[in-house]
Every structure is written in C-alpha cells, then in structure tokens.
Design a protein around this motif. Structure first.
Motif, mmCIF file in Angstrom:
data_model
loop_
_atom_site.group_PDB
_atom_site.id
_atom_site.type_symbol
_atom_site.label_atom_id
_atom_site.label_comp_id
_atom_site.label_asym_id
_atom_site.label_seq_id
_atom_site.Cartn_x
_atom_site.Cartn_y
_atom_site.Cartn_z
ATOM 1 N N ARG A 145 4.877 5.134 13.207
ATOM 2 C CA ARG A 145 3.715 4.479 12.608
ATOM 3 C C ARG A 145 4.084 3.790 11.298
ATOM 4 N NH1 ARG A 145 -0.368 8.370 11.593
ATOM 5 N NH2 ARG A 145 0.964 10.093 12.102
ATOM 6 N N ALA A 146 4.955 4.410 10.502
ATOM 7 C CA ALA A 146 5.389 3.801 9.242
ATOM 8 C C ALA A 146 6.177 2.522 9.530
ATOM 9 C CB ALA A 146 6.248 4.781 8.456
ATOM 10 N N LEU A 153 2.964 -5.475 7.595
ATOM 11 C CA LEU A 153 2.834 -5.982 6.218
ATOM 12 C C LEU A 153 3.840 -7.103 5.977
ATOM 13 C CD1 LEU A 153 2.278 -2.555 4.406
ATOM 14 C CD2 LEU A 153 0.641 -4.435 4.482
ATOM 15 N N LYS A 154 5.044 -6.921 6.550
ATOM 16 C CA LYS A 154 6.082 -7.940 6.390
ATOM 17 C C LYS A 154 5.611 -9.266 7.000
ATOM 18 C CE LYS A 154 10.415 -7.892 8.170
ATOM 19 N NZ LYS A 154 11.634 -7.169 8.602
ATOM 20 N N ALA A 155 4.985 -9.161 8.162
ATOM 21 C CA ALA A 155 4.483 -10.367 8.837
ATOM 22 C C ALA A 155 3.425 -11.070 7.991
ATOM 23 C CB ALA A 155 3.910 -9.998 10.198
ATOM 24 N N GLN A 156 2.756 -10.286 7.125
ATOM 25 C CA GLN A 156 1.744 -10.879 6.235
ATOM 26 C C GLN A 156 2.370 -11.307 4.909
ATOM 27 O OE1 GLN A 156 -1.099 -7.711 5.905
ATOM 28 N NE2 GLN A 156 -1.708 -7.844 8.038
ATOM 29 N N GLY A 157 3.710 -11.233 4.833
ATOM 30 C CA GLY A 157 4.419 -11.660 3.628
ATOM 31 C C GLY A 157 4.439 -10.608 2.524
ATOM 32 N N GLU A 158 4.102 -9.351 2.879
ATOM 33 C CA GLU A 158 4.100 -8.293 1.856
ATOM 34 C C GLU A 158 5.235 -7.326 2.122
ATOM 35 O OE1 GLU A 158 0.465 -6.366 0.869
ATOM 36 O OE2 GLU A 158 -0.710 -8.106 1.484
ATOM 37 N N HIS A 159 5.971 -7.019 1.071
ATOM 38 C CA HIS A 159 7.112 -6.119 1.249
ATOM 39 C C HIS A 159 6.856 -4.781 0.591
ATOM 40 C CE1 HIS A 159 9.619 -9.023 3.287
ATOM 41 N NE2 HIS A 159 8.934 -9.897 2.559
ATOM 42 N N HIS A 160 6.894 -3.729 1.411
ATOM 43 C CA HIS A 160 6.675 -2.372 0.913
ATOM 44 C C HIS A 160 7.834 -1.502 1.347
ATOM 45 C CE1 HIS A 160 2.461 -2.923 -0.410
ATOM 46 N NE2 HIS A 160 2.460 -3.867 0.518
ATOM 47 N N ASP A 161 8.138 -0.511 0.525
ATOM 48 C CA ASP A 161 9.222 0.402 0.825
ATOM 49 C C ASP A 161 8.845 1.270 2.028
ATOM 50 O OD1 ASP A 161 11.722 1.632 0.157
ATOM 51 O OD2 ASP A 161 10.555 3.370 -0.520
ATOM 52 N N LEU A 162 9.749 1.336 3.019
ATOM 53 C CA LEU A 162 9.464 2.084 4.253
ATOM 54 C C LEU A 162 9.226 3.567 3.958
ATOM 55 C CD1 LEU A 162 9.296 1.946 7.373
ATOM 56 C CD2 LEU A 162 11.758 2.322 7.444
ATOM 57 N N ALA A 163 10.062 4.142 3.089
ATOM 58 C CA ALA A 163 9.923 5.574 2.766
ATOM 59 C C ALA A 163 8.579 5.856 2.104
ATOM 60 C CB ALA A 163 11.072 6.005 1.862
ATOM 61 N N GLU A 164 8.139 4.899 1.284
ATOM 62 C CA GLU A 164 6.847 5.058 0.602
ATOM 63 C C GLU A 164 5.687 4.993 1.608
ATOM 64 O OE1 GLU A 164 5.565 2.371 -2.776
ATOM 65 O OE2 GLU A 164 7.429 3.248 -3.559
ATOM 66 N N LEU A 165 5.818 4.074 2.546
ATOM 67 C CA LEU A 165 4.774 3.945 3.582
ATOM 68 C C LEU A 165 4.695 5.225 4.415
ATOM 69 C CD1 LEU A 165 5.328 0.270 4.806
ATOM 70 C CD2 LEU A 165 3.379 1.137 3.528
ATOM 71 N N GLU A 167 5.506 8.224 3.434
ATOM 72 C CA GLU A 167 4.876 9.241 2.585
ATOM 73 C C GLU A 167 3.354 9.077 2.576
ATOM 74 O OE1 GLU A 167 5.850 9.699 -1.756
ATOM 75 O OE2 GLU A 167 7.853 9.906 -0.867
ATOM 76 N N GLN A 168 2.894 7.809 2.442
ATOM 77 C CA GLN A 168 1.448 7.535 2.426
ATOM 78 C C GLN A 168 0.801 7.944 3.748
ATOM 79 O OE1 GLN A 168 0.972 3.352 1.591
ATOM 80 N NE2 GLN A 168 1.578 3.554 -0.551
ATOM 81 N N ILE A 169 1.495 7.664 4.850
ATOM 82 C CA ILE A 169 0.945 7.985 6.177
ATOM 83 C C ILE A 169 0.831 9.497 6.347
ATOM 84 C CG2 ILE A 169 1.594 8.047 8.630
ATOM 85 C CD1 ILE A 169 2.143 5.110 8.485
ATOM 86 N N ALA A 171 0.540 11.713 3.947
ATOM 87 C CA ALA A 171 -0.504 12.203 3.036
ATOM 88 C C ALA A 171 -1.897 11.896 3.606
ATOM 89 C CB ALA A 171 -0.341 11.560 1.664
ATOM 90 N N ARG A 172 -2.063 10.697 4.154
ATOM 91 C CA ARG A 172 -3.366 10.332 4.734
ATOM 92 C C ARG A 172 -3.676 11.191 5.940
ATOM 93 N NH1 ARG A 172 -3.851 4.168 6.001
ATOM 94 N NH2 ARG A 172 -5.847 4.856 6.763
ATOM 95 N N ASP A 173 -2.679 11.432 6.792
ATOM 96 C CA ASP A 173 -2.870 12.296 7.976
ATOM 97 C C ASP A 173 -3.375 13.664 7.549
ATOM 98 O OD1 ASP A 173 -1.986 10.456 9.748
ATOM 99 O OD2 ASP A 173 -0.209 11.566 10.402
ATOM 100 N N ALA A 174 -2.701 14.210 6.529
ATOM 101 C CA ALA A 174 -3.051 15.562 6.075
ATOM 102 C C ALA A 174 -4.484 15.579 5.569
ATOM 103 C CB ALA A 174 -2.076 16.010 4.988
ATOM 104 N N ARG A 175 -4.857 14.551 4.775
ATOM 105 C CA ARG A 175 -6.235 14.480 4.264
ATOM 106 C C ARG A 175 -7.231 14.306 5.402
ATOM 107 N NH1 ARG A 175 -4.490 11.301 -0.222
ATOM 108 N NH2 ARG A 175 -4.905 9.378 0.902
ATOM 109 N N ASP A 176 -6.916 13.364 6.317
ATOM 110 C CA ASP A 176 -7.851 13.062 7.405
ATOM 111 C C ASP A 176 -8.047 14.262 8.344
ATOM 112 O OD1 ASP A 176 -8.109 10.533 6.367
ATOM 113 O OD2 ASP A 176 -6.935 9.522 7.917
ATOM 114 N N ARG A 177 -6.991 15.063 8.515
ATOM 115 C CA ARG A 177 -7.089 16.206 9.428
ATOM 116 C C ARG A 177 -7.711 17.432 8.790
ATOM 117 N NH1 ARG A 177 -3.902 15.376 14.124
ATOM 118 N NH2 ARG A 177 -2.457 13.652 13.839
ATOM 119 N N SER A 178 -7.583 17.564 7.453
ATOM 120 C CA SER A 178 -7.998 18.819 6.821
ATOM 121 C C SER A 178 -9.384 18.757 6.185
ATOM 122 C CB SER A 178 -6.975 19.233 5.753
ATOM 123 O OG SER A 178 -6.993 18.274 4.715
#
Ligand code: DC
Length: 217
Positions: A145-146, A153-165, A167-169, A171-178
């Motif tokens: 998923r990351a 995001l790259k296709a939209q011209g935005e560059h984000h660190d894969l490891a950071e993405l 981590e965010q995924i 963290a969001r999973d944990a919040r959404d599930r708990s």
C-alpha cells in the motif's frame, strides 16, 4: 448496493470506480466526506479531536460530488483534500462520534441512488449499510500500500519518502482499527480480497462477477 471497505491504499478507489462503471452504478467515495470535514476543520484552526467543534463543522458544511470532483461549500477541493496532512487530520477527526453521526444519513441517501451505487469506505458494510447486497473487504500488505501511494503521489508530481509513507500507513491503520467509533473491521458476511500480486483488472472482474451473482443468483 455494493459496499467496498478496507484500509488506506488497498486500491479501493480505483477498483470501486471500475466496478461501478462495469455495473452502470454510481460510485461514492465516503472518505472524501471525512476529508472535506477535516479540511474545513483545519482551515478553521480546530484541533482534529475537538468533538464539539468538529461535529458542528460536519453539520454546517455542504459537500457535493460532480463526477470525480468534490466540492466543499461550492469550492472544488478535489486536490487539497488529498494532502498528507489532511489524511492525518481526517484519520483523527473521523473517529469522533459527532462527525460520524453528522454524515450517516447523507451516506445512506447517496447509497440509495438508482440504478445502484458502489460505496467505498471503512464501515459501509458494518454500519452504514449492514444489509448491502454485496460486501467486499479489500486489503493489501502495508508495504504494498505504501508503494502504491508513493507511485500515486509521484504521478501527481509530489515526492514523498517511501519509509515515511509506510510509517503513516501503519499509524493510520492502528488508529482506524483501534478506535471505539466504527473501527475498521471486516463485516462477518464480507468477502475478503487481498490484492497483493493481483492486477486491477483481476480484482475488478472478480467483484463484478460476485455482484452479478448477487443480482442473479
Ligand atoms: O479512504 P480515505 O483514506 O480517503 O479516508 C480518509 C479517512 O476517513 C480515513 O482515515 C478513514 C476515514 N473514513 C472513515 O472513517 N469511514 C469511512 N467510511 C471512510 C473514511
């Protein structure tokens, strides 16, 4: 009515679009409603966990869809609601009971559109439409998923660190599930579909065949 639930980046949006097109149904992205509320809250300088104020924002704003575009009080916010900080804000504010109850009926109205609707979200099969004709729970590994989000995001011209993405995924999973309000869980009668290693066409064909089975058993 087809319910497609699952975590962020499972391919829900793309898959739901194509399933809806194949069935001649309307597609409704319920995450966009939560994202619009988050954007409005952020702009108003609110804290994402402010139950009272965020609930008031959710009841006050007007959201409408026009094809793929999403409008917040008449402004096209399709792009701005996709920003990573809005993802994080929405993940927190969507856990509030006041926010969820504010848009429950609107989601039911959207789901009853003729000739049919594909609703994608987190709790469509469990809370919004417990009696949906077909419930699909779409997943993929966090790494997969990351990687997909990174490409998107790259296709939209935005560059984000894969490891950071990643981590965010996680963290969001944990919040959404708990969370206590409408946590991300698979409905007992949902069909689980793990999409790692499958093409979009394969996933779409499978869901369309399930939907046809339900319509014409
Ligand atoms: O699907 P998405 O990433 O665009 O959703 C944004 C946020 O909204 C996500 O953190 C989960 C939440 N959400 C929800 O709680 N219930 C839904 N039916 C859809 C989304």
């Amino acid at each position: 009515m087809v319910a497609v639930d699952g975590p962020a980046g499972s391919g829900k949006s793309t898959v739901s679009d194509q399933v809806a097109a194949a069935l001649g149904f309307v597609k409704v992205n319920t995450g966009a409603l939560y994202r619009c509320i988050a954007l409005a809250g952020q702009r108003a300088g609110l804290s994402p966990d402010d139950e009272l104020e965020m609930g008031a924002v959710a009841r006050r704003i007007e959201i409408h869809f026009d094809g793929d575009r999403v409008f917040l009080d008449g402004e096209d916010v399709s792009q701005s609601i996709r920003a990573p900080e809005i993802s994080s804000f929405a993940s927190i504010s969507s856990a509030l009971g006041s926010v969820r109850s504010a848009i429950l009926e609107e989601q039911r109205r959207l789901g009853r559109q003729e000739p049919g609707a594909v609703l994608e979200g987190r709790d469509i099969g469990t809370v919004v439409f417990p009696d949906a004709d077909l419930k699909v729970f779409l997943t993929a590994s966090p790494q997969e998923r990351a990687r997909r989000r990174h490409e998107q995001l790259k296709a939209q011209g935005e560059h984000h660190d894969l490891a950071e993405l990643l981590e965010q995924i996680i963290a969001r999973d944990a919040r959404d599930r708990s969370r206590s309000e409408a946590p991300l869980v698979q409905a007992k009668d949902a069909r689980e579909l793990v999409t790692d290693g499958l093409t979009i066409d394969q996933v779409v064909d499978l869901i369309v065949s399930w939907a046809q089975e339900e319509q014409d058993p």
